[in-house]
Every structure is written in C-alpha cells, then in structure tokens.
Scaffold this motif. Structure first.
Motif, PDB file in Angstrom:
ATOM      1  N   TRP A 158       0.842  -1.212   0.000  1.00 11.00           N
ATOM      2  CA  TRP A 158       0.000   0.000   0.000  1.00 11.00           C
ATOM      3  C   TRP A 158       0.871   1.253   0.000  1.00 11.00           C
ATOM      4  CZ3 TRP A 158      -1.063   4.288   3.051  1.00 11.00           C
ATOM      5  CH2 TRP A 158      -2.277   4.947   2.808  1.00 11.00           C
ATOM      6  N   GLU A 159       1.897   1.243   0.813  1.00 10.14           N
ATOM      7  CA  GLU A 159       2.761   2.417   0.908  1.00 10.14           C
ATOM      8  C   GLU A 159       3.574   2.621  -0.365  1.00 10.14           C
ATOM      9  OE1 GLU A 159       3.782   3.057   5.577  1.00 10.14           O
ATOM     10  OE2 GLU A 159       4.749   1.330   4.634  1.00 10.14           O
ATOM     11  N   ALA A 160       3.898   1.527  -1.047  1.00  9.49           N
ATOM     12  CA  ALA A 160       4.716   1.631  -2.255  1.00  9.49           C
ATOM     13  C   ALA A 160       3.906   1.925  -3.504  1.00  9.49           C
ATOM     14  CB  ALA A 160       5.503   0.329  -2.457  1.00  9.49           C
ATOM     15  N   ALA A 161       2.586   1.742  -3.415  1.00  9.49           N
ATOM     16  CA  ALA A 161       1.737   1.910  -4.590  1.00  9.49           C
ATOM     17  C   ALA A 161       1.707   3.360  -5.045  1.00  9.49           C
ATOM     18  CB  ALA A 161       0.325   1.422  -4.289  1.00  9.49           C
ATOM     19  N   PHE A 196       1.468   9.084  12.599  1.00  8.00           N
ATOM     20  CA  PHE A 196       2.827   8.546  12.494  1.00  8.00           C
ATOM     21  C   PHE A 196       3.226   7.827  13.781  1.00  8.00           C
ATOM     22  CE2 PHE A 196       7.482   9.201  12.851  1.00  8.00           C
ATOM     23  CZ  PHE A 196       7.878   8.481  11.734  1.00  8.00           C
ATOM     24  N   ARG A 197       2.942   8.436  14.925  1.00  6.36           N
ATOM     25  CA  ARG A 197       3.309   7.827  16.207  1.00  6.36           C
ATOM     26  C   ARG A 197       2.538   6.538  16.463  1.00  6.36           C
ATOM     27  NH1 ARG A 197       3.204  13.243  20.097  1.00  6.36           N
ATOM     28  NH2 ARG A 197       4.607  14.511  18.798  1.00  6.36           N
ATOM     29  N   ALA A 198       1.308   6.480  15.941  1.00  9.20           N
ATOM     30  CA  ALA A 198       0.490   5.276  16.125  1.00  9.20           C
ATOM     31  C   ALA A 198       0.847   4.180  15.128  1.00  9.20           C
ATOM     32  CB  ALA A 198      -0.990   5.625  15.995  1.00  9.20           C
ATOM     33  N   GLY A 199       1.735   4.498  14.186  1.00  9.36           N
ATOM     34  CA  GLY A 199       2.121   3.510  13.188  1.00  9.36           C
ATOM     35  C   GLY A 199       1.094   3.295  12.103  1.00  9.36           C
ATOM     36  N   VAL A 200       0.250   4.306  11.870  1.00  7.11           N
ATOM     37  CA  VAL A 200      -0.795   4.202  10.843  1.00  7.11           C
ATOM     38  C   VAL A 200      -0.260   4.737   9.517  1.00  7.11           C
ATOM     39  CG1 VAL A 200      -3.081   4.980  10.135  1.00  7.11           C
ATOM     40  CG2 VAL A 200      -2.639   4.444  12.543  1.00  7.11           C
ATOM     41  N   PRO A 201      -0.250   3.942   8.456  1.00  7.94           N
ATOM     42  CA  PRO A 201       0.182   4.443   7.138  1.00  7.94           C
ATOM     43  C   PRO A 201      -0.803   5.494   6.636  1.00  7.94           C
ATOM     44  CG  PRO A 201       0.044   2.036   7.178  1.00  7.94           C
ATOM     45  CD  PRO A 201      -0.642   2.528   8.402  1.00  7.94           C
ATOM     46  N   TYR A 202      -0.288   6.535   6.025  1.00  6.64           N
ATOM     47  CA  TYR A 202      -1.180   7.559   5.481  1.00  6.64           C
ATOM     48  C   TYR A 202      -0.539   8.238   4.283  1.00  6.64           C
ATOM     49  CZ  TYR A 202       1.702  11.185   7.717  1.00  6.64           C
ATOM     50  OH  TYR A 202       2.742  12.020   8.079  1.00  6.64           O
ATOM     51  N   ARG A 203      -1.392   8.856   3.470  1.00  4.74           N
ATOM     52  CA  ARG A 203      -0.940   9.695   2.362  1.00  4.74           C
ATOM     53  C   ARG A 203      -1.541  11.082   2.560  1.00  4.74           C
ATOM     54  NH1 ARG A 203      -2.977   5.198  -1.172  1.00  4.74           N
ATOM     55  NH2 ARG A 203      -1.259   3.704  -1.399  1.00  4.74           N
ATOM     56  N   TYR A 204      -0.773  12.092   2.209  1.00  2.00           N
ATOM     57  CA  TYR A 204      -1.237  13.469   2.354  1.00  2.00           C
ATOM     58  C   TYR A 204      -1.712  13.996   1.002  1.00  2.00           C
ATOM     59  CZ  TYR A 204      -1.207  18.472   3.473  1.00  2.00           C
ATOM     60  OH  TYR A 204      -1.557  19.790   3.658  1.00  2.00           O
ATOM     61  N   ASP A 219      -7.341  15.818   3.059  1.00  2.00           N
ATOM     62  CA  ASP A 219      -6.157  16.066   3.882  1.00  2.00           C
ATOM     63  C   ASP A 219      -5.318  14.803   4.020  1.00  2.00           C
ATOM     64  OD1 ASP A 219      -6.989  18.687   4.280  1.00  2.00           O
ATOM     65  OD2 ASP A 219      -8.197  18.140   6.020  1.00  2.00           O
ATOM     66  N   PHE A 220      -5.976  13.696   4.378  1.00  2.00           N
ATOM     67  CA  PHE A 220      -5.254  12.436   4.548  1.00  2.00           C
ATOM     68  C   PHE A 220      -6.103  11.284   4.028  1.00  2.00           C
ATOM     69  CE2 PHE A 220      -4.070  15.257   8.029  1.00  2.00           C
ATOM     70  CZ  PHE A 220      -2.684  15.280   7.927  1.00  2.00           C
ATOM     71  N   VAL A 221      -5.421  10.258   3.524  1.00  3.82           N
ATOM     72  CA  VAL A 221      -6.020   8.942   3.325  1.00  3.82           C
ATOM     73  C   VAL A 221      -5.188   7.996   4.173  1.00  3.82           C
ATOM     74  CG1 VAL A 221      -6.443   7.042   1.735  1.00  3.82           C
ATOM     75  CG2 VAL A 221      -6.922   9.379   1.024  1.00  3.82           C
ATOM     76  N   ALA A 222      -5.831   7.370   5.156  1.00  2.00           N
ATOM     77  CA  ALA A 222      -5.122   6.509   6.101  1.00  2.00           C
ATOM     78  C   ALA A 222      -5.597   5.074   5.953  1.00  2.00           C
ATOM     79  CB  ALA A 222      -5.344   6.995   7.530  1.00  2.00           C
ATOM     80  N   LEU A 223      -4.736   4.131   6.301  1.00  2.00           N
ATOM     81  CA  LEU A 223      -5.021   2.710   6.139  1.00  2.00           C
ATOM     82  C   LEU A 223      -5.089   2.008   7.481  1.00  2.00           C
ATOM     83  CD1 LEU A 223      -5.206   0.120   4.281  1.00  2.00           C
ATOM     84  CD2 LEU A 223      -2.723  -0.050   4.579  1.00  2.00           C
ATOM     85  N   ASN A 224      -6.180   1.266   7.692  1.00  2.00           N
ATOM     86  CA  ASN A 224      -6.239   0.318   8.798  1.00  2.00           C
ATOM     87  C   ASN A 224      -5.630  -0.979   8.291  1.00  2.00           C
ATOM     88  OD1 ASN A 224      -7.098  -1.820  10.555  1.00  2.00           O
ATOM     89  ND2 ASN A 224      -8.672  -0.466  11.381  1.00  2.00           N
TER      90      ASN A 224
END
Length: 291
Positions: A158-161, A196-204, A219-224
């Motif tokens: 997900w982070e690399a996509a 970031f501190r919670a370890g949740v991946p996100y895109r701005y 603002d953000f798209v975050a991933l569970n």
C-alpha cells in the motif's frame, strides 16, 4: 454488519474455490520436516507404514507443492467452517421477525451501484486464516504462498503503490511533520504526527475521484492495516466562517454520495477559533477506526 458478512462470505467462497482447484493437482503425500544438529531435512511422507522419500536440494518445486498442499488443506477446512457459520447467522437474521435483511443500516459502499473511491475492506479480515500462515514455521513460510496477504506485506504494498491523478502544488505547505513532509496547517501537523506515532500508514492530499467525476485532495487517506480499509480524514478548521462552513457541508455530502460516510470510510474533525482541535479527539478517532 449484514453486508460486511455477505462480503466476507463471498471472499471465503472465492478462497474455497481457488484452494479446491489447487488441491486437485497436488502431489501425493505430505511434507515432513525434521531438524538434526541444526540441519533441516525434507521428506515426502505417504501412508503410515510406507517409507518416506528424502527430498534433496534439487527438488524445491516438489517441496513447495507439498507444503502448499498441507497449508491449503487447513485453509479449506477453516474457510468452509467460517462460511457455514456466516451462512447460519445470515439465515437466522433473515428469518428474524421484522427483519428486512437490508443494508440500510450498514456501510453504503457495500450496496453502491459503482465502486467507492476507496477500498472498503477489499479483503475480509479473516484473522484465523491469516494466522494459519503466520503460525507456520519459517521453513514452511518460505515454501507457501498465503491465500491472504500478511499484514506487513499488505502495508508495504500500500505504501509503495503509486496513486494516479494530478497532485496539488506544495506552495503554502510550510509546517513540517515528524515523518518529514510539509503540510498546510498546524492542525494537519498534529494529525499527521499522531498517525505517524500510532504507526498508521497515510498519504497526504492523495488525489481521489468522487462519484460525480470531480477529483478532490483530502487532507489524509489513512489505512487500517488489520482490516485493509482505507479512510479519508478531512479536517475542517475554519468553522467560524459561514462561507467555509457551507462548502464544508457540500464536501461532506459529496463524500456520502460517493459511498463514504462518517465512521465508514470517512473521518471528520472540526475546529473554530473558540474550540481548537483537541488531541484527544484525534487519538480517539485513530483508536476507533485505524488500529
């Protein structure tokens, strides 16, 4: 809940079908792994009482097929059991007095005519099936292809996509986050840092096409990572301004029309001059939807 269980049942059905087909072509026997003086040995074990066959370094493909067979057999048994449980629950719900068995009280993305702009649990959580792979020995994990991608691999993918669509200019992004990127406001910095501190991946400001064809940049798209569900996180920080508040309502309605509602694909926070953004509110949203 009803529609999510239906979705999980369909995913289980797909797993069952794929696994059954693969097992039809599996070799005879099972893989037996032993360790002696730090050396791992692989043998093909047939029926009880029959001699085992040693598998050497040049038989990696057979090792993989046998390892996959053993894993697939466990997956098939578990998937069938879980699908049966879900089916029994849904049948009971349908037969309950006054039950309409509708999706009206569930996430609307499950019934949308078109695909939502974000993935709402594209793969069910399937904890038990994921754990089958996670509990395998390292030797077996190296030989087996899991039917559900492990959380770490899914997060990395997900982070690399690369996300298609035009990006916004970074002019005006003057506040640096702990992750190192620059955002437009102090409040966005606080949200980004807590993610970031919670370890949740996100895109701005990821480009996102709405159902009406308009592209927005939330603002953000975050991933569970656990549920594989993506959430838009919009922070509205000028609620004192009546014009801004009106546009905020329009934007929220557009998200809802696209199948993203608060708590199901959408997280919303607000602030005004009199009521600043509360860190506790951010952390509560993270704990409720993203962990």
């Amino acid at each position: 809940m009803h529609s999510l269980l239906q979705h999980e049942s369909r995913c289980l059905e797909a797993i069952i079908g794929k696994t059954e087909k693969r097992l039809e072509h599996a070799p005879d026997g099972i893989l037996h792994i032993t360790r002696s003086h730090g050396v791992v040995q692989y043998r093909q074990r047939f029926k009880r009482g029959m001699p085992e066959t040693y598998l050497g370094p040049n038989q990696e493909e057979l090792k993989k097929q046998l390892a996959q067979k053993g894993y697939d057999q466990k997956v098939l048994k578990l998937a069938r059991a879980e699908k049966e449980l879900i089916g029994a629950y849904l049948l009971k719900e349908n037969e309950a007095p006054g039950s309409k068995a509708s999706d009206a009280d569930t996430c609307p993305t499950a019934k949308s005519a078109t695909q939502p702009p974000l993935r709402i649990s594209p793969y069910p959580t399937l904890h038990a099936i994921k754990q089958l792979y996670e509990h395998l020995s390292p030797e077996l994990q190296s030989l087996v292809t899991p039917c559900v991608m492990p959380d770490g691999e899914f997060r990395a993918a997900w982070e690399a996509a690369e996300v298609a669509g035009s990006t916004l200019s970074r002019e005006g992004c003057i506040f640096q986050t702990e992750r190192g990127e620059f955002v437009r406001s102090k409040s966005e910095t606080i949200i980004a840092d807590r993610l970031f501190r919670a370890g949740v991946p996100y895109r701005y400001e990821q480009p996102l096409q709405m159902q009406n064809g308009v592209t927005v940049h939330p603002d953000f798209v975050a991933l569970n990572t656990l549920t594989r569900q993506e959430f838009v996180w919009e922070h509205f920080g000028l609620m004192d301004d009546s014009e801004y508040a009106g546009k905020t309502v329009q934007k929220i309605n557009a998200y809802i029309e696209s199948g993203l509602v608060p708590g199901c694909g959408l997280i919303i926070t607000f602030e005004s001059a009199a009521v600043p953004l509360n860190v506790a509110t951010i952390e509560a949203n993270i704990a409720a939807f993203l962990l």
